[in-house]
Design a protein around this motif. Sequence first.
Motif, PDB file in Angstrom:
ATOM      1  N   TYR A 218      -5.337   5.172   4.523  1.00 62.09           N
ATOM      2  CA  TYR A 218      -4.991   6.545   4.243  1.00 62.09           C
ATOM      3  C   TYR A 218      -6.215   7.237   3.433  1.00 62.09           C
ATOM      4  CZ  TYR A 218      -0.375   4.733   4.837  1.00 62.09           C
ATOM      5  OH  TYR A 218       0.891   3.807   5.455  1.00 62.09           O
TER       6      TYR A 218
ATOM      7  N   LYS B 191       0.666  -1.171  -0.042  1.00 59.89           N
ATOM      8  CA  LYS B 191      -0.187  -0.070  -0.280  1.00 59.89           C
ATOM      9  C   LYS B 191       0.808   1.125  -0.022  1.00 59.89           C
ATOM     10  CE  LYS B 191      -0.180   0.053   5.236  1.00 59.89           C
ATOM     11  NZ  LYS B 191      -1.017  -0.129   6.200  1.00 59.89           N
ATOM     12  N   GLU B 192       2.118   1.274   0.537  1.00 60.45           N
ATOM     13  CA  GLU B 192       2.951   2.437   0.504  1.00 60.45           C
ATOM     14  C   GLU B 192       3.415   2.878  -0.849  1.00 60.45           C
ATOM     15  OE1 GLU B 192       3.618   3.718   3.226  1.00 60.45           O
ATOM     16  OE2 GLU B 192       2.424   2.077   4.498  1.00 60.45           O
TER      17      GLU B 192
ATOM     18  N   LYS C 218       0.504   4.957  -1.826  1.00 59.56           N
ATOM     19  CA  LYS C 218       0.431   5.948  -0.991  1.00 59.56           C
ATOM     20  C   LYS C 218       1.644   7.151  -1.580  1.00 59.56           C
ATOM     21  CE  LYS C 218       0.721   7.838   3.866  1.00 59.56           C
ATOM     22  NZ  LYS C 218       1.819   8.838   3.357  1.00 59.56           N
TER      23      LYS C 218
ATOM     24  N   TYR D  38      -4.483   0.286   1.042  1.00 65.38           N
ATOM     25  CA  TYR D  38      -4.439   1.754   0.947  1.00 65.38           C
ATOM     26  C   TYR D  38      -5.404   2.504   1.721  1.00 65.38           C
ATOM     27  CZ  TYR D  38      -4.582   6.489  -0.242  1.00 65.38           C
ATOM     28  OH  TYR D  38      -4.672   7.779  -0.396  1.00 65.38           O
TER      29      TYR D  38
END
Length: 255
Positions: free
Chosen positions: A216, A181-182, A185, A212
Amino acid sequence: MDFNLKDKIDAVIFDVDGVLIDVRPSYHKAIYETFKHYTGKDLKEEDFIFVKKKAGINNDWESSSVLILMALGYITKEEALQYTTNQTYIQQKIFNNPYFDYNELVDVFEAFYRKFRENEILLLDKSFLKALKKNYKTGIVTGRPKDDLIFSLKLFGIEDIFDFVVDDDYTDDKTKRKPSKEALKYCVDAICKKGGVYIGDTISDIMMTKHYNDSYKPYVYYIHCNFYNEENTTLPKEYIYATVKFQKELEDLLL
């Protein structure tokens, strides 16, 4: 969903393989050749489909490794299916396996890929991509290495269409690369303020977007591309905003 997607987003983010570019004549062929190089056997199509589509192993170096290690009995199908939920566990088995050096496999794979890469096909019209760029910020989140990605974007003359690109070399931390997910992001933070769309084609793309959104903001809607017209009844439809088989359907959603 009872709303106009175009009112909710200011960024469109693409996967590359199977979405922007048809990689069946290049990356997929390199997987088959790498498997044969290490095992001396022909790869069964059913095993390829299992690893790429059902297990959702997005990185083709890791896909090749898992296929080889499954053939050698070192990784089971049950373990391979853990990839989208426990990526680090599978990666450690790959990197520490007793049969081959992972970095050497990468070199073997890339040598095959470079033989085939000019056979790739652009799946979305350049005019459509330019029209999107007039209305949205555009990005890429991919598991492709930087050099491979640049070559293909230049091959089709679309290297200037994307405002921000996250490739497999954007960080030295392998745990933060796609399908983490980073990675998503990092792109969203750069180009998206109101909301976004991620356009992918695998279970790992779906789960990356889901993870994600669990952590976020702003929200990223997931559009699933099935340009290869493949049957897959295991996709978690609750995380998919729309599924498309043709560019025209994307045009209707986004333009």
